[in-house]
Design a protein around this motif. Sequence first.
Motif, mmCIF file in Angstrom:
data_model
loop_
_atom_site.group_PDB
_atom_site.id
_atom_site.type_symbol
_atom_site.label_atom_id
_atom_site.label_comp_id
_atom_site.label_asym_id
_atom_site.label_seq_id
_atom_site.Cartn_x
_atom_site.Cartn_y
_atom_site.Cartn_z
ATOM 1 N N ALA A 192 -2.913 0.883 -1.253
ATOM 2 C CA ALA A 192 -4.087 1.038 -2.112
ATOM 3 C C ALA A 192 -4.524 2.495 -2.054
ATOM 4 C CB ALA A 192 -5.209 0.128 -1.610
ATOM 5 N N HIS A 193 -5.112 2.971 -3.094
ATOM 6 C CA HIS A 193 -5.650 4.335 -3.150
ATOM 7 C C HIS A 193 -4.590 5.390 -2.826
ATOM 8 C CE1 HIS A 193 -9.349 2.108 -3.259
ATOM 9 N NE2 HIS A 193 -9.123 1.631 -2.061
ATOM 10 N N ARG A 194 -3.381 5.172 -3.328
ATOM 11 C CA ARG A 194 -2.317 6.142 -3.056
ATOM 12 C C ARG A 194 -2.464 7.349 -3.964
ATOM 13 N NH1 ARG A 194 2.231 5.547 -6.594
ATOM 14 N NH2 ARG A 194 1.862 3.894 -8.077
ATOM 15 N N ASP B 39 2.704 9.666 -4.388
ATOM 16 C CA ASP B 39 3.224 8.667 -3.459
ATOM 17 C C ASP B 39 4.094 7.680 -4.225
ATOM 18 O OD1 ASP B 39 1.845 9.785 -1.363
ATOM 19 O OD2 ASP B 39 0.187 8.345 -1.445
ATOM 20 N N THR B 40 5.148 7.208 -3.575
ATOM 21 C CA THR B 40 6.050 6.278 -4.239
ATOM 22 C C THR B 40 5.559 4.846 -4.064
ATOM 23 O OG1 THR B 40 7.417 6.271 -2.259
ATOM 24 C CG2 THR B 40 8.102 7.722 -4.024
ATOM 25 N N PRO B 41 5.652 4.052 -5.124
ATOM 26 C CA PRO B 41 5.273 2.640 -5.001
ATOM 27 C C PRO B 41 6.308 1.888 -4.170
ATOM 28 C CG PRO B 41 6.063 3.114 -7.217
ATOM 29 C CD PRO B 41 6.045 4.415 -6.471
ATOM 30 N N ASN B 42 5.950 0.733 -3.718
ATOM 31 C CA ASN B 42 6.814 -0.085 -2.878
ATOM 32 C C ASN B 42 7.779 -0.878 -3.762
ATOM 33 O OD1 ASN B 42 7.505 -1.014 -0.257
ATOM 34 N ND2 ASN B 42 6.525 -2.963 -0.725
ATOM 35 N N ARG B 43 8.774 -0.197 -4.295
ATOM 36 C CA ARG B 43 9.778 -0.873 -5.121
ATOM 37 C C ARG B 43 11.118 -0.155 -4.997
ATOM 38 N NH1 ARG B 43 6.837 1.239 -10.145
ATOM 39 N NH2 ARG B 43 8.068 3.049 -10.652
ATOM 40 N N GLY B 44 12.167 -0.840 -5.411
ATOM 41 C CA GLY B 44 13.507 -0.275 -5.384
ATOM 42 C C GLY B 44 13.919 0.174 -3.994
ATOM 43 N N PRO B 45 14.528 1.364 -3.898
ATOM 44 C CA PRO B 45 14.994 1.838 -2.597
ATOM 45 C C PRO B 45 13.858 2.073 -1.597
ATOM 46 C CG PRO B 45 15.440 3.474 -4.315
ATOM 47 C CD PRO B 45 14.894 2.256 -4.987
ATOM 48 N N HIS B 46 12.674 2.389 -2.080
ATOM 49 C CA HIS B 46 11.531 2.584 -1.179
ATOM 50 C C HIS B 46 11.135 1.260 -0.529
ATOM 51 C CE1 HIS B 46 11.218 6.654 -2.600
ATOM 52 N NE2 HIS B 46 11.242 6.198 -3.835
ATOM 53 N N LYS B 47 11.155 0.198 -1.313
ATOM 54 C CA LYS B 47 10.855 -1.121 -0.768
ATOM 55 C C LYS B 47 11.914 -1.515 0.260
ATOM 56 C CE LYS B 47 9.517 -5.105 -3.140
ATOM 57 N NZ LYS B 47 9.804 -6.172 -4.129
#
Length: 172
Positions: free
Chosen positions: A67-69, A73-81
Motif C-alpha cells: 500500500a502507498h507504494r 516501486d514494482t507491483p507484486n506480479r510476474g517475476p516480482h511476485k
Amino acid sequence: AAGHRGETMVEGFQVYLQRQLRPNLQSLLDLVTSGKVDAVLATAASADYAAGLGERLGFQHVLATPAHRNSDDTPNRGPHKRHRVLEFLEGRNWTSRPLILVTDHIDDLPLMRESQLVCWFGSPKHIGAARAAAGNAQFIYCRDLSDEGVLVTLLSSSASESRPSVNRGIDA
C-alpha cells in the motif's frame, strides 16, 4: 481517496470479493484456516484491501502489492511476485516442499514455472498456452470440479510427491 469512510469502504469491498470466491475452494480454505496446510496468498492486488481479505479467508500469510507504494516501486506480479514468494518460502524453510499453485491467470507464469502442480481456475481456452509455457508443472483444470473434487485432487497430488505433503504456496 475515501477520506473518513475509507475503512468502511475497504471492508465492504472485502465482503464483496469474499462473496465472489469460487464455492469449490471452500474446503481448501477450511484447511488453510485450520492450519492443516501452510498456504500463502500472493496477489498483485493492493495490500490496502488484500491483507484484510486474506485474513477473512483464513490466510496467515499474505503477499500483496505494498500500500502507498512509490510510482517507481514494482507491483507484486510476474517475476516480482515469483521472487517475493520464493524469498518468503525460503525464509520459512519451506523450499523442500512441493509448490502447488492455485491460479486463474497467465500473469502467474513465472510462478507456474516454479510449481510442481498448477490448479488452473482460469479460462479453458488459456490452459493450453499456460501449460506449454510453464515447463514441467503438472496442470489440473479445477474450474468444473466440485468442492470435494478440488480437495481430493490437491491432497492426492500432494501425497504423490516424494517430498512432504504440505502445500508450499497458494495464489489467488
